[in-house]
Structure formats: C-alpha cells, structure tokens
Enzyme design. Structure first.
Site, PDB file in Angstrom:
ATOM      1  N   ASN A 146     -40.976  25.589  34.259  1.00 19.84           N
ATOM      2  CA  ASN A 146     -41.518  26.163  33.021  1.00 19.84           C
ATOM      3  C   ASN A 146     -41.860  27.648  33.150  1.00 19.84           C
ATOM      4  O   ASN A 146     -41.644  28.417  32.222  1.00 19.84           O
ATOM      5  CB  ASN A 146     -42.717  25.354  32.532  1.00 19.84           C
ATOM      6  N   GLU A 244     -51.114  21.556  41.222  1.00 17.79           N
ATOM      7  CA  GLU A 244     -51.398  21.971  39.852  1.00 17.79           C
ATOM      8  C   GLU A 244     -50.524  21.103  38.973  1.00 17.79           C
ATOM      9  O   GLU A 244     -49.304  21.249  38.952  1.00 17.79           O
ATOM     10  CB  GLU A 244     -51.118  23.465  39.657  1.00 17.79           C
ATOM     11  N   CYS A 278     -48.567  24.141  31.012  1.00 18.46           N
ATOM     12  CA  CYS A 278     -49.610  23.191  31.398  1.00 18.46           C
ATOM     13  C   CYS A 278     -50.940  23.508  30.738  1.00 18.46           C
ATOM     14  O   CYS A 278     -51.800  22.634  30.626  1.00 18.46           O
ATOM     15  CB  CYS A 278     -49.760  23.159  32.917  1.00 18.46           C
ATOM     16  N   GLU A 447     -55.666  28.246  42.862  1.00 16.01           N
ATOM     17  CA  GLU A 447     -54.752  29.344  43.184  1.00 16.01           C
ATOM     18  C   GLU A 447     -55.317  30.622  42.578  1.00 16.01           C
ATOM     19  O   GLU A 447     -56.195  30.599  41.727  1.00 16.01           O
ATOM     20  CB  GLU A 447     -53.359  29.060  42.623  1.00 16.01           C
TER      21      GLU A 447
END
Length: 468
Positions: A146, A244, A278, A447
């Site tokens: 993505n 993630e 997301c 992150e």
C-alpha cells in the site's frame, strides 16, 4: 487487508519462479520480476552478515555520512521513483512524490541519530556501570504494497543507522521501487550486501526470511492474520518482531466541532491512496444532534473527489492495487450501498468509487472489518461515553481522529480511545519525528520517532569494579 499476496495476473506468469507486475490503472503487465528462492535467501543472509560486521565497525560519523549520501541519491531520483510508484502501485503522482520525499527524510533523520545512540552510566556501589547499545545483526523487513517505499524505510533507515544489515522483501505486486532504491544505496557507497531486496511470494521468500537463524529480527507490515503467523514462527526461535497490522480507525465528530471543516477533511481521511491505508478513518462517528447536518456537508465533499488517471496532477484518488482487492471491497460493500457515492472510471483497471455507507448496525461487516478500500461507514452516537464505547468496539487500535472545540473533551477522549496515534481536529497520523504503532491487534512495537534506532539494538551492561 494487506495480506502479502498479489492479484492473479491478467496473463499467466512468464515462469513459475517469476512475478508479473501490473499497472493497476490499466491491468497491463509492465514488468516481470524473478522470485527469490529459499537458497538465495540463505546466500543473501550470508552476504548481509559479512557486510554488517564491516558496517558496524565504521566510525559513527562515517556511517552517518553514508546514509546522508543515500538520502541525497534518493532526492536526486525522486521523480523517477515517484513515476515508478505510480506505475506499479497506482498511486496518484502527488502521493508518490510524498513517498519518495519521505524515504529521503527518514534516511536523513536516521543519519542524525547515529552519533546520538547513547548508552547510560548507572550509579552502583563498588564500581562503574555502563550500558552499550549494539546492533542486532541482520534485520528482515517485509513491506506491504500500500505504501511500498516509505513503510519499507521506516524500518530500513533506523536499522541501518544502528549498524545493522537489512534484507527487504517487498510485496509481490510492488517490488520495482525497492529494487531501484537498492541500486541507489550501492551508488551512494553503502557496502555491497548491506541492503538487499529479495522479491518473491510471502509463503516462500517471506517464510525463508522469517525462519532463517541468521536473521535477528523481523519487521512486518501487513494483515493481522499474516502478522499472527509471523509472530508464532518468530516465537519458536525467540526472534524479535515488530508488527504493524490492521486498522479500523474512528473519526469522532462532536456537535461542538467546526462541522464544515470536519466534513471537508473527512473524505481524504479514508480516500487517500484509495482507502488502502492502515490509518484510514473508515468509521465516522457523529453526534446524533448534528448527524443529518454533517451528512449534508459530507455528500458534496465526497462526490467532488477527482478519481482517475493517477498520472494526472489533478487526480485525488487512483485505482485499487489489484483485481483481488477490488473483488474483496466489492463483496464487503455490496452492489447498491445506501449513503453517498462518488464516481470512478469504468474502463480497464481496478476502479472503485468513493463510498459512504449509512444505516448500518455497529456489528455489520463493513463497520467491523478492515475493508482497505475507498469506503467509510457513518454511525451516530449520543454522548461522550457512547463515542468512546463505539470507538473502542473493535479488535484494532492503530489510529483515529476527534473533532471538537472543547479542549477538556479532547484530552479526556484522547486518553480513553484505545489507539496508538490520535489527532485532534486533524487526520495526521504519521510523522517521522514521532512514534508510530498500534494497540490491540493493530500490532506490536513502535516505528519512527526519537527511539527508532534503539529498537534495532541489544542492550549490553558492563560493570567495572573499583574495589582495591
């Protein structure tokens, strides 16, 4: 849903050990990329381990300079990278330019941390005690389709800066920018073998990377289902992991909010990258007293979004990544959804129009499941307590927004919503200066931000006795 799989190509692959790369806006084949075999993964780990030892032995300033050269090389190739991303991922040219710039910026930010990766001196009786932050070794990064460039480098840049080598496995559908970035790393003077790209299927190449005993940590971005499988495989080897995963983020609009601003901002909070994000605010929760007015304002904002050729500077939303993703979105939404619908091209390519669903129950699949497409559901709520209840009524907890003029309410609701990244009167989720990650089944670890390099280190404690 970002499972590490690609759509069946419109034509058979050129060979069983290769993947066809399709242009999502046309469905046409643009490249064929060889897949990395398990034996080649093993050889790559060996090369990476050798390069890592040399890289970690460099003076910190030399590592920092090398990463800045890499960032400069990315900057010089930014337009090339952006056009490649448009071609393989179907992103709008504006989004793709942001992605290339983000890779540059994350490398620059990580380079600044190389000489600040400090341990501590801890007061103890009888001597001197210090901690050292040492690189883990070889890091495996499994990136999604993505946002192929930036998400890969949210792990790659700090891992390199901390003295590690990186093996990057891109998604099958989007390996071209990763391969080009690997070439830029070599041109910038990074040691051969330090940063390698291993295209291939998740169940083959990805599994070989996860299972390899020479890989110290896996960073995975993708679906919750695949993330759980990777976590289990890493657990069997006591291997570190950052995950993630999915999201079903709320956009909470209170009656006291600036409704015009909230409605104007709402469309691109779930339509950016065609909803394949997301952090997409795909659950719009609106206080009942202003529910009808908000929908009146939202309809023209959604209907005016320009969907079309991602190469056109005026385009705001492009196609979905693949036929597989298009079929999934269609099945979850249904043929004639109630609510608001924009327009999209009807020719070749993987197109789905902007869609807002209304009148759904809180437990409807489109409300609870991550659609990963240009779709949002609008639900009413009664009061602050009800808003928090609905916002937390999900297995995920990655991101979210709330719109209100009441500072006290903003603080209370921000504390109550179970999500890793929240914005007040904004939909911003990701900044390379600040930590990013999720609660619950949205993942493990963080992150980006000031602690990014430390996530790729081992803490060693050393005690020096001063006793006579």
């Amino acid at each position: 849903m970002r499972d590490d799989v690609s759509a069946p190509p419109t034509a058979p692959p050129s060979a069983p050990d290769a993947h066809d790369i399709l242009d999502p806006s046309t469905g046409e084949r643009i490249a064929t990329v060889p897949a990395t075999t398990p034996a080649e993964v093993d050889a790559a780990v060996t090369r990476a381990a050798r390069a890592q030892r040399l890289w970690a032995a460099l003076a910190p300033a030399d590592r920092a300079r090398a990463l800045r050269r890499f960032a400069a090389a990315v900057d010089g190739a930014a337009e090339e990278l952006a056009l490649l991303e448009v071609q393989e991922a179907g992103h709008t040219i504006g989004t793709a330019r942001w992605e290339a710039a983000n890779v540059r910026d994350v490398l620059d930010f990580a380079a600044g941390g190389v000489e600040r990766l400090n341990g501590r001196q801890i007061p103890v009786p009888g001597g001197l005690d210090i901690t050292l932050l040492e690189p883990l070794g070889v890091i495996g990064v499994i990136a999604p389709w993505n946002y192929p460039m930036p998400i890969a480098f949210w792990a790659t840049a700090p891992a390199l800066a901390a003295g590690n080598a990186v093996l990057l496995k891109p998604a099958e559908t989007t390996p071209l920018t990763a391969l080009r970035l690997a070439g830029l790393a070599l041109a910038a003077g990074l040691p051969e073998g330090l940063f390698q790209v291993l295209p291939g299927a998740g169940p083959v190449t990805g599994t070989a990377l996860v299972d390899h005993p020479g890989v110290a940590k896996i960073v995975f971005t993708g679906s919750t289902r695949v993330g759980k499988e990777i976590m289990a495989r890493c657990a069997a080897r006591v291997k570190r992991v950052t995950l993630e995963l999915g999201g079903k983020s709320p956009n909470i609009v209170f009656a006291d909010a600036d409704l015009e601003a909230a409605a104007a901002a709402a469309p691109m909070s779930f339509l950016d990258n065609s909803g394949q994000d997301c952090c997409a605010r795909s659950r719009i929760l609106v206080q009942r007293s202003v529910y009808d007015r908000f929908l009146e304002l939202l309809a023209p904002a959604v209907e005016s979004v320009v969907v079309g050729d991602p190469r056109d500077e005026k385009t705001q939303m492009g196609p979905l990544i693949s036929r597989l993703q298009l079929d999934r979105v269609t099945s979850l939404v249904g043929p004639e959804p109630a609510g608001i619908r924009g327009s999209a091209p009807t020719g070749p390519g993987f197109w789905f129009p902007p869609t807002v669903l209304t009148g759904l129950a809180p437990d409807a699949p489109a409300v609870r499941e991550e659609i990963f497409g240009p779709v949002a559901a609008v639900l009413p709520f009664e009061d602050e307590e009800d808003a928090v209840r609905l916002a937390n009524d999900t297995a995920y907890g990655l991101s979210g927004s709330l719109w209100t003029r009441d500072l006290g309410r903003a603080v209370r609701v921000s504390r109550a919503v179970q999500a890793g990244n929240l914005s007040v009167n904004s939909h911003s989720s990701v900044r390379y200066w600040t930590p990013f990650g999720g609660y619950k089944q949205s993942g493990l670890g963080r992150e980006l931000g000031p602690d990014a390099l430390a996530a790729f280190t081992e803490t060693k404690n050393v005690f020096f006795s001063t006793e006579a």
